[in-house]
Structures are given as structure tokens and as C-alpha cells.
Design a protein around this motif. Structure first.
Motif, short mmCIF file in Angstrom:
data_model
loop_
_atom_site.label_atom_id
_atom_site.label_comp_id
_atom_site.label_asym_id
_atom_site.label_seq_id
_atom_site.Cartn_x
_atom_site.Cartn_y
_atom_site.Cartn_z
N GLU A 110 0.85 -1.19 0.00
CA GLU A 110 0.00 0.00 0.00
C GLU A 110 0.88 1.24 0.00
O GLU A 110 0.60 2.24 -0.67
N TYR A 111 1.96 1.16 0.79
CA TYR A 111 2.92 2.27 0.87
C TYR A 111 4.33 1.69 0.74
O TYR A 111 4.73 0.84 1.52
N ASN A 182 0.16 10.65 -8.85
CA ASN A 182 -1.30 10.66 -9.01
C ASN A 182 -1.70 10.66 -10.49
O ASN A 182 -2.68 10.02 -10.87
N TYR A 185 -1.18 7.24 -11.76
CA TYR A 185 -2.23 6.39 -11.18
C TYR A 185 -3.53 6.53 -11.97
O TYR A 185 -4.17 5.52 -12.32
N TRP A 234 -1.79 1.51 -8.38
CA TRP A 234 -0.98 2.40 -7.54
C TRP A 234 0.49 1.96 -7.54
O TRP A 234 1.39 2.79 -7.67
N ASN A 235 0.72 0.67 -7.42
CA ASN A 235 2.10 0.18 -7.48
C ASN A 235 2.72 0.46 -8.85
O ASN A 235 3.90 0.81 -8.96
#
Length: 331
Positions: A110-111, A182, A185, A234-235
Motif C-alpha cells: 500500500e505504501y 497521481n 495512477y 498504484w504500485n
């Protein structure tokens, strides 16, 4: 004329629906996608978290005492190395094929602060855990950038370096406008099979396409059917940022290990081509020039060009690719 147009529209819609119906919804960590060889897992402690790294470690039929590590590209995983593994193990080489964190069957954080240094360190940890003392590092596409970083960080365990149509042979941030994580993404969230195929057809294969390539496009598209696809997207966005902000092109001259460049000269892969004018776009991803320029930068480099071949010589022109590779490995 109207009836003809109607037929064309119906055929287009039917073919698009048919392509989507052929897709298989894929699990976040590809649990429902079979790799060509058994997959093992190792825990990686990094950035205050524990992640799972998947890998295939395939032993040679008659070992010659040498190991080769195969590093996948950004839009791929270890499975696409199957024919390479099949051939090299028959030639006596043990083969190690990791899925990097964020890819394939490995964890999707996730992070996570992605860096080629972090991925290289993870790979070295895996190598040491398997008690491999020296190895040839072979990287394709993004894996070529990682392989370069690995060889720069750990020349003492890198016997040879092989770069197969690596990206990062030019600094794209000098040509494209800034795109935030972003932004990447949002771009990833819009992807489907049609968009993935068109990108690969234009960039990877420079106009050519056959069903050998479709498997790898469908692999990416299968993830878009998963309700957790935003995490995958996201990754992917984070790794776009890593590629663009951490170039290796300025450090090729620092490489201390013998290096082979295998270049499919029809390749036109370049990140951010959709963000620039047609004039600028025409100057990006020119592998028929980039291969020669890169070979001149690396102190101990050999270049093998494969004409009329795109971004994946190990899929598109396997015999020419494997001949060049084996010849170099046996020197």
C-alpha cells in the motif's frame, strides 16, 4: 453507406466484447495463474514492513556450477522467461527468477518507496539466502535498469551483465512534462485489454503483432477485472515514478563487469510518449541508435543487434536471442 457503417460498428463492438470475454480475472498475487516452474517465497524486511517475494529457482540438469538471475520488465513477471529457463538449464546453468516486490506473485504494498537500490538489495538478499556466491545478471526492459543498478552496487558477485532491450537508455524526464504519481495512477486506472494491446503494438512491437504477444497483454488486462486493481495501479504508478526519476543512463561508464547488450532494433519503447508532440515523440525510443550509443558508454561491452525485432527478443526472435546469449556466456 449507413448500413455498411452499421456493420463496421457492430463488428468493432463484437470484437472488443469478445476480447474482454476471453480475459480471466486474475488474483492480486496471481494465485490463479500458473508459472512454468514451482514458485517459492521469501520474506523481505524493508521500510518497517515485511513483504513476500516470489521466485523460481530451477536447477540445471547437469550443473556447470554457474547461476544466472533473470530480472523481468515492468509490465511482466517471471513466467515469461520459460523458454529461456528451459534452454539454459539444459546447458548446465542454475536459474533464479524473482518477482520483484509489487510484481507478479509478490506482495503489492500500500505504501512503499520504490527505488532500484531497494530492489537490488532485495535481490541480493535472495541470492545470499540461496547461498549463491557469484552470478550473471540478465535484465529485460525495466529489469535492465535494475540489473545495471545491481551490477554497480555489487560488482563483486556479478560475473557478467546482460541487458536485453533495457529501458532507461535515455533520460526521458528531459523530454516529457512532469507527471506526478497521481497522474500515473489515473492513467493506469483507465487501462483495459484494448489500451494495453495498442500500447504494446505501437511501442514494444513497433506496429507488428501476433498471438504470441497476446498472452502477456491479457495477463495485465486480467488484473483490471479484479476489485483490488486500484492497488495494482498504484504500485504501477509508483514504479513509473521510480523509472523516470532514477535514471541509470549517466552511470553506464562506471560499470566494472563485462556486459552484453542484446537489442531488438525495431523497438520504440519510451515512457511518456503520449505526453509530448509528434515531433518530440519521433526522437524517443530509437533502439537502433540507442544500442550503439550505450555500448560505447560501457567500458567492457559487446553489442548484438537483432534486426526487425521489437522489445521482447526472447519472445519474438528466440533463436537469435538465445544463440547470442549462449555464445557470450560460454566465453
Amino acid at each position: 453507406m449507413k448500413s455498411l457503417l452499421g456493420v463496421v460498428i457492430v463488428l468493432f463492438l463484437f470484437s472488443n466484447v469478445q476480447a474482454q470475454e476471453e480475459l480471466k480475472r486474475l488474483d492480486l498475487n496471481l494465485k490463479n495463474y500458473e508459472y512454468p516452474y514451482p514458485v517459492s517465497f521469501i520474506e523481505i524486511n524493508a521500510q518497517k514492513e515485511t513483504y513476500t517475494m516470489a521466485y523460481m529457482y530451477v536447477k540445471a540438469i547437469k550443473p556447470n556450477g554457474k547461476t544466472i538471475v533473470l530480472l523481468h520488465g515492468k509490465n511482466f513477471n517471471g513466467a515469461y522467461w520459460q523458454t529461456t529457463i528451459d534452454t539454459l538449464t539444459k546447458e548446465g546453468y542454475d536459474i533464479l527468477v524473482p518477482d520483484q516486490i509489487g510484481f507478479g506473485k509478490s506482495s503489492k504494498p500500500e505504501y512503499f518507496q520504490y527505488s532500484f537500490q531497494q530492489l537490488a538489495e532485495n535481490t541480493k538478499y535472495l541470492i545470499e539466502n540461496l547461498h549463491i556466491e557469484k552470478t550473471t545478471i540478465l535484465g529485460h526492459s525495466m529489469g535492465g535498469m535494475l540489473a545495471t543498478r545491481f551490477a554497480l552496487m555489487y560488482p563483486e558477485i556479478t560475473e557478467k551483465l546482460v541487458l536485453l532491450n533495457p529501458i532507461g537508455l535515455e533520460d526521458w524526464k528531459l523530454k516529457i512534462p512532469y507527471h506526478s504519481v497521481n497522474d500515473w495512477y489515473e492513467q493506469e486506472l483507465k487501462k483495459d485489454y484494448k489500451a494495453i494491446k495498442e500500447y504494446q503494438k505501437e511501442s514494444y512491437y513497433a506496429g507488428a503483432w501476433n498471438e504470441d504477444y497476446a498472452e502477456w497483454a491479457k495477463l495485465l488486462a486480467g488484473w483490471t477485472l479484479n476489485e483490488k486493481y486500484p492497488l495494482i495501479a498504484w504500485n504501477a504508478a509508483l514504479t513509473y515514478d521510480m523509472i523516470l526519476t532514477q535514471p541509470v543512463v549517466y552511470e553506464f561508464k562506471e560499470l566494472e563487469v563485462p556486459t552484453l547488450l542484446i537489442i531488438g532494433t525495431r523497438d520504440r519503447t519510451a515512457l511518456g510518449k503520449n505526453l509530448v508532440s509528434e515531433e518530440v515523440k519521433a526522437t524517443m525510443g530509437l533502439y537502433d541508435q540507442l544500442g550503439e550509443e550505450t555500448a560505447e558508454k560501457i567500458p567492457d561491452a559487446e553489442l548484438v543487434e537483432i534486426p526487425d525485432t521489437g522489445h521482447l527478443p526472447h519472445i519474438e526472435a528466440f533463436n537469435q536471442y538465445i544463440t547470442a546469449l549462449l555464445s557470450y556466456l560460454k566465453k
